[in-house]
Write a protein that holds these residues in place. Structure first.
Motif, mmCIF file in Angstrom:
data_model
loop_
_atom_site.group_PDB
_atom_site.id
_atom_site.type_symbol
_atom_site.label_atom_id
_atom_site.label_comp_id
_atom_site.label_asym_id
_atom_site.label_seq_id
_atom_site.Cartn_x
_atom_site.Cartn_y
_atom_site.Cartn_z
ATOM 1 N N ARG A 66 0.863 -1.181 0.000
ATOM 2 C CA ARG A 66 0.000 0.000 0.000
ATOM 3 C C ARG A 66 0.897 1.228 0.000
ATOM 4 O O ARG A 66 1.740 1.371 0.881
ATOM 5 C CB ARG A 66 -0.913 -0.006 1.221
ATOM 6 C CG ARG A 66 -1.875 1.181 1.242
ATOM 7 C CD ARG A 66 -2.850 1.089 2.379
ATOM 8 N NE ARG A 66 -2.204 1.310 3.667
ATOM 9 C CZ ARG A 66 -2.319 0.515 4.715
ATOM 10 N NH1 ARG A 66 -3.047 -0.565 4.632
ATOM 11 N NH2 ARG A 66 -1.699 0.792 5.835
ATOM 12 N N GLY A 67 0.736 2.060 -0.987
ATOM 13 C CA GLY A 67 1.518 3.287 -1.071
ATOM 14 C C GLY A 67 3.013 3.034 -1.011
ATOM 15 O O GLY A 67 3.753 3.799 -0.408
ATOM 16 N N GLY A 68 3.468 1.934 -1.612
ATOM 17 C CA GLY A 68 4.890 1.653 -1.669
ATOM 18 C C GLY A 68 5.415 0.906 -0.457
ATOM 19 O O GLY A 68 6.576 0.518 -0.415
ATOM 20 N N GLN A 69 4.550 0.712 0.547
ATOM 21 C CA GLN A 69 5.017 0.025 1.759
ATOM 22 C C GLN A 69 4.339 -1.325 1.915
ATOM 23 O O GLN A 69 3.251 -1.555 1.389
ATOM 24 C CB GLN A 69 4.720 0.882 2.991
ATOM 25 C CG GLN A 69 5.564 2.132 3.023
ATOM 26 C CD GLN A 69 5.261 2.998 4.216
ATOM 27 O OE1 GLN A 69 4.103 3.094 4.633
ATOM 28 N NE2 GLN A 69 6.281 3.649 4.755
ATOM 29 N N LEU A 70 5.004 -2.201 2.671
ATOM 30 C CA LEU A 70 4.430 -3.504 2.959
ATOM 31 C C LEU A 70 3.256 -3.321 3.909
ATOM 32 O O LEU A 70 3.402 -2.743 4.988
ATOM 33 C CB LEU A 70 5.506 -4.381 3.609
ATOM 34 C CG LEU A 70 5.119 -5.816 3.885
ATOM 35 C CD1 LEU A 70 4.881 -6.561 2.590
ATOM 36 C CD2 LEU A 70 6.201 -6.488 4.702
ATOM 37 N N ALA A 71 2.073 -3.806 3.495
ATOM 38 C CA ALA A 71 0.907 -3.674 4.368
ATOM 39 C C ALA A 71 0.621 -4.968 5.105
ATOM 40 O O ALA A 71 -0.134 -4.992 6.070
ATOM 41 C CB ALA A 71 -0.316 -3.255 3.548
ATOM 42 N N GLY A 72 1.224 -6.072 4.649
ATOM 43 C CA GLY A 72 1.017 -7.341 5.339
ATOM 44 C C GLY A 72 1.301 -8.502 4.419
ATOM 45 O O GLY A 72 1.342 -8.359 3.205
ATOM 46 N N SER A 73 1.539 -9.669 5.035
ATOM 47 C CA SER A 73 1.783 -10.869 4.256
ATOM 48 C C SER A 73 1.157 -12.030 5.011
ATOM 49 O O SER A 73 1.479 -12.260 6.178
ATOM 50 C CB SER A 73 3.298 -11.072 4.081
ATOM 51 O OG SER A 73 3.543 -12.118 3.186
#
Lengths: 508, 315
Positions: free
Chosen positions: A215-222
Motif C-alpha cells: 500500500r503506497g509503496g510500503q508492505l501492508a502485510g503478508s
C-alpha cells in the motif's frame, strides 16, 4: 530437518523516482512451489518491486537473495541467469516474428540461426509444459491469450524456476483465466514458484497460496491465503475497513425512456488497415440506462467509440441521437446533437501543455469568444466553478499534464457532464485510476443515468461492466454477439460470448 | 529506333545499369540494415560523400608515395571514415536519444563540409582536377559475345551483387545477430527483456550500415571516376532512402530497386546521346520520377519497423 532456503528473498527494498518513493523498505519472501499474490492498488509499487527483481529497475537500497544466495541483478540477463522469468503487462514480444523466434530471442548462441532446430525445441518445450502454441505462427496473428502463452513459454524455455506474472488476467476472458490457472497449478506442482501480481481479490483467493499486500509503496502485510478473507485483504489494500464501490444496486432504479435515445442500425466501419472492424452493429440505448459493452480488447470497441465520436467514418448504416441522424457527421455536429464523450485515452483527449481552464473550454470555444478574441476571465470563472463542483485538485492555470490521472479524468467528466448530454459514450473510464477516483467516476456515471442520459459504457473490466450496467452487450470481431439483461449476465455467460461462443482457445 | 533495339545498345545498357546501381546497392543495403535496427540514418548522403573523398584522398597520397595497394588503402580509409560517422550518429541517436532526422541531416552537413574542406587542405586549389589510376575492370568472360561486355565490371560491382546483397540477406534472416537486430528495431523493450543489449546492437547496425555507405561512395571515386568532385554523390544517398522503403526493408528487393533506378539512369544517358526528341532536363529527371512513381506504388501501406525513429530508454 532443515527447510530449503526460499526461492527469492527481498529485504528492505527502496526505490525512488524523483521525489516519489515507489518502494519503501519492502520485504518479500517467495517460497519454492508457491503461488504468491502481490496485491495492491494501482501505484502501490507491486510492479516496481518485481521489475527490480527482474533487473529492469535498480533498487536504491535493499538486498536480494535467490535460492539462498545473495544476488546482484543488474539487467534481465542477470535475472534470466538466476532462472527468473517475467511476463510483463505489455507483452515483450516482437509481433512480426514467429513464435519460435520470439521464444529463442536472446537465448540463441553461435552465429547461425538454426530455425529448424529451434522450431523442434520450442514445440518440445510447449508439449512438456502443456502450453498449446504453434511454433511457426507469427505472433501478430495470435490472440492476446495465445500471446500470453508464448510469453510464459519463453520464460520456461529459459529454465525459469521463478515466474513473475504482472496482472496476467487483465487481458483474458474468464475461460482463458481458468486455463491459465490450471497451467499455473501444474507448474507449481512441478516445483516452480510463481509471483502473481493482481488487484483482483477473487482471483487471488482462488489461485494463490500466500498474499503479500503493498500500500503506497510500503508492505501492508503478508498472510497465507487460506487464513485470510477478501474483506481483510481489501482492508490491507486501502487501509480502511470497508469501502463501498458504487454499483447499480445502490443507485435507485430509473424507468428507461420508451424510445431509444441512441440508435445504431447496421453500422459498419473499417480499421486503420482498411479491414472490416465493425460488421453491422445494431444497438439501442435508452435514456436512463447504462448499456455495458463487454469484449476482449481489439474486437472493434475502439472503432465503435470513434465512429460514435465522429472521428472514424461509418461506411454503412445509420446512427441516430434522439431522432436526429448523425451518421457520417463530424465531431462538432455530433457533440451539438447531444453526445458527450469520455474517450479511452484520457491523455489524447486533452491538450497536455494547455491549462485546465483552456481544456475545459476547448470543445465550446465559441461560447467564450467575443469579437474574435477569447474572454479569458470567463474561461477562468467557468473553470473555477467546475473545479469546485467536481472536487478537482487543481487550479485553473495548472497545465493539465501535471494533474494525476484521477484529476485529469475529473476534468474530462466535468467538461462532458456540465452540458447534460443526452448520450454519453464512455470508454475505459477507470483504467489506471486508484480506488478513490474509480469510486468517484462510477458514482458520477450513475448520477447521469439517474438524470436520464443514455450511457454506452465500453470497458474491458468485466467487474465494472457487471456493477454498472442495466444491460450488457458483448462485441466479438466487430459484431454484437448477444445482449443480456443485467439479471442474466454472469461472468461465465459473458465469457463464452466474448470468446465467440464455444470457440475458446485451449490450454492443452 | 533501330538503334534502341540493337544488341550493342542493350548490352551497353545492361552493363551501365549494373555500374550505376553499384553504389546504390551498397547504400541501400547499408540503410536497410540500419533501419531494421530502428534507426533512420539520414547521414547517408554525407557518409557516401565522405567515403568518396577519404577514399580518393588516401589513395592519391598512397599512390604518390608509390605504394602498390593504394586503392585498397583508399577503400580501407573510406570504410574507417564511415565507421567514425556511425559512431557519431550512434552517440547522438542511441546514447543521447536525440531526434534521428535532425541528427542524420546534421551528419550529412558535417560530412559534406568536412570533405570539401579536406579536399582543399589536401589538394589545394589547382585548376586541374587531381585524379588517380582507378580500379581496373575485370573481364571474367573475356571477349565472349554479350556476356563478355555485360560482365566487364569493377570488382566492387561484383562484390555489391554477389557479396553485399546475399550476405546482407543472410545476416538479417539467418543469423542470431540478425534476429537480435530485427527485434531491436521492432520492439526494443522486448529485446531488452530478453537480455539483448539494445545499444550495442544498434551501434553495430549503424557501423555495418555506414561502412557499406562509405564503400558505395568510394566506388565512385576509386573505380568509376578515378577522381573526386563536389557533385560526385549528387543525391544518390537520398535515392537510397527512398529505395529502402520501396524495398520494404529487404536487401534483395533493395537490389531490385537499385537496378530499376540504375536502368532508367543508364537509359536516359543513352537517349541523350542519341539525340532523343525530349529536352535533356526531362531525361535527367527521369530516374528520379521513376523512383517517386515506384515508391508511390510499392511504398503504400508498408509496415515500418516497429521502433523506427524511436530512441530506446529504459523506463
Amino acid at each position: 530437518m532443515t527447510t530449503p532456503p526460499p526461492a527469492v528473498e527481498m529485504r528492505g527494498i527502496t526505490k525512488r523516482f524523483g521525489s516519489l518513493v515507489a518502494n519503501d523498505r519492502v520485504d518479500f519472501t517467495l517460497d519454492r512451489g508457491q503461488i504468491h499474490a502481490l496485491l495492491g492498488e494501482n501505484g502501490a509499487g507491486k510492479t516496481t518491486l518485481m521489475r527490480i527483481l527482474y533487473g529492469l529497475y535498480h533498487a536504491d537500497a535493499g538486498d536480494i537473495s535467490v535460492g539462498g544466495q545473495s544476488a546482484v541483478i543488474r539487467s534481465p540477463r542477470d535475472a534470466i541467469a538466476l532462472r527468473i522469468g517475467m511476463v510483463t503487462q505489455h507483452f515483450a514480444l516482437v509481433p512480426p516474428l514467429t513464435v519460435t523466434e520470439n521464444v529463442v530471442l536472446g537465448h540463441n548462441q553461435g552465429v547461425r540461426l538454426k530455425l529448424e532446430d529451434a522450431h523442434r525445441r520450442v514445440s518440445e518445450a510447449a508439449e512438456r509444459y502443456g502450453v498449446d502454441v504453434q511454433p511457426r505462427a507469427l505472433v501478430k496473428d495470435l490472440s492476446v491469450g495465445e500471446r500470453q502463452r508464448v510469453e510464459i513459454l519463453k520464460a520456461l524455455y529459459r529454465d525459469a524456476r521463478v515466474l513473475i506474472l504482472d496482472e496476467p488476467t487483465a487481458v483474458l476472458v474468464p475461460q482463458e483465466v481458468e486455463q491459465l490457472f490450471d497451467a499455473l497449478r501444474r507448474l507449481r506442482d512441478d516445483g516452480l514458484s510463481v509471483v502473481f501480481i493482481s488487484h483482483k481479490l477473487r482471483e487471488v483467493m482462488s489461485i494463490t497460496d500466500r498474499v503479500t499486500v503493498l500500500r503506497g509503496g510500503q508492505l501492508a502485510g503478508s498472510v497465507q491465503t487460506s487464513e485470510t478473507t477478501p474483506a481483510e485483504m481489501a482492508r490491507m489494500m486501502v487501509g480502511r475497513t470497508t469501502f463501498g464501490m458504487p454499483s447499480l444496486d445502490e443507485a435507485s432504479s430509473t424507468q428507461p425512456a420508451a424510445r431509444a435515445v441512441l440508435r445504431l442500425d447496421g453500422v459498419t466501419a473499417v480499421d486503420n488497415k482498411g479491414l472490416p472492424a465493425l460488421k453491422g452493429i445494431t444497438l439501442d440505448v435508452y435514456g436512463g440506462e447504462i448499456m455495458g459493452l463487454a469484449g476482449v480488447s481489439g474486437n472493434g470497441q475502439s472503432e465503435l467509440a470513434q465512429v460514435l465520436e465522429g472521428t472514424r467514418l461509418c461506411t454503412t448504416g445509420t446512427i441516430t441521437v434522439a431522432g436526429q441522424d448523425v451518421s457520417g457527421a463530424d465531431p462538432d455536429r455530433i457533440m451539438k446533437a447531444g453526445v458527450g464523450r469520455i474517450p479511452e485515452d484520457r491523455h489524447a483527449s486533452v491538450v497536455p501543455e494547455m491549462t485546465v481552464a483552456q481544456n475545459m473550454a476547448l470543445e465550446h470555444l465559441g461560447e467564450y469568444t467575443s469579437n474574435g478574441s477569447l474572454n479569458r476571465r470567463q474561461m477562468r470563472a467557468h473553470a473555477e466553478k467546475l473545479i469546485a463542483e467536481y472536487q478537482i485538485k487543481a487550479r485553473p492555470d495548472d497545465r493539465i499534464r501535471t494533474l494525476s490521472g484521477g484529476n485529469m479524468q475529473k476534468v474530462i467528466l466535468a467538461r462532458v457532464m456540465e452540458r447534460n448530454p443526452k448520450v454519453i459514450i464512455v470508454s475505459q473510464p477507470t483504467r489506471g485510476l486508484d480506488i478513490g477516483a474509480t469510486e468517484y467516476v462510477r458514482s458520477r456515471l450513475l448520477e447521469q443515468r439517474q438524470r436520464g442520459a443514455a450511457i454506452l459504457l465500453i470497458s474491458e473490466d468485466l467487474d465494472e461492466i457487471l456493477e454498472l450496467s442495466d444491460r450488457v452487450a458483448v462485441i466479438y470481431e466487430g459484431e454484437i454477439q448477444g445482449i443480456l439483461p443485467r439479471t442474466e449476465a454472469d461472468p461465465e455467460r459473458l465469457g463464452l460470448l466474448m470468446a465467440g461462443a464455444k470457440d475458446s482457445p485451449q490450454w492443452a | 529506333m533501330n538503334d534502341l533495339l540493337s544488341t550493342t545498345f542493350l548490352v551497353g545498357l545492361i552493363a551501365a545499369t549494373l555500374r550505376v546501381a553499384t553504389p546504390l546497392v551498397f547504400g541501400t543495403v547499408g540503410e536497410v540494415i540500419t533501419e531494421r535496427a530502428g534507426i533512420l540514418n539520414l547521414g547517408i548522403e554525407g557518409i557516401m560523400f565522405l567515403g568518396a573523398f577519404v577514399g580518393f584522398a588516401a589513395a592519391a597520397k598512397a599512390e604518390a608515395a608509390g605504394m602498390a595497394g593504394y586503392l585498397w588503402i583508399g577503400l580501407g580509409a573510406a570504410t574507417v571514415s564511415g565507421l567514425l560517422m556511425a559512431l557519431l550518429m550512434g552517440l547522438l541517436t542511441v546514447t543521447l536519444g536525440l531526434n534521428q532526422h535532425v541528427s542524420g541531416l546534421g551528419i550529412t552537413l558535417l560530412a559534406t563540409a568536412l570533405s570539401l574542406f579536406g579536399f582543399r587542405l589536401v589538394f589545394g586549389e589547382s585548376s586541374v582536377l587531381p585524379s588517380i589510376d582507378p580500379f581496373p575492370q575485370l573481364t571474367p568472360f573475356g571477349d565472349a559475345p554479350v556476356i563478355g561486355p555485360i560482365f566487364t565490371q569493377y570488382l566492387l560491382t561484383f562484390v555489391a551483387f554477389l557479396v553485399v546483397v546475399p550476405v546482407g540477406w543472410w545476416l538479417l534472416y539467418r543469423t542470431n545477430f540478425g534476429l537480435n537486430l530485427r527485434s531491436v528495431g521492432e520492439n526494443p523493450e522486448a529485446a531488452d527483456a530478453a537480455g539483448i543489449n539494445v545499444f550495442r546492437t544498434r551501434y553495430l547496425a549503424l557501423a555495418i550500415g555506414a561502412a557499406l555507405m562509405a564503400s558505395g561512395g568510394a566506388f565512385l571515386s576509386l573505380a568509376s571516376l578515378g577522381a573526386f568532385s563536389p557533385g560526385i554523390i549528387a543525391g544518390r544517398g537520398w535515392v537510397c532512402i527512398a529505395l529502402v522503403i520501396f524495398a520494404r526493408w529487404d536487401p534483395v528487393r533493395g537490389m531490385l530497386g537499385a537496378l530499376l533506378f540504375g536502368g532508367v539512369f543508364a537509359l536516359q544517358l543513352r537517349l541523350q546521346t542519341l539525340g532523343f526528341a525530349l529536352p535533356y532536363e526531362v531525361l535527367l529527371a527521369l530516374p528520379y520520377l521513376v523512383t517517386i512513381a515506384a515508391l508511390a506504388i510499392a511504398g503504400r501501406n508498408v509496415a515500418y519497423p516497429g521502433a523506427y525513429l524511436k530512441p530506446y530508454r529504459r523506463e
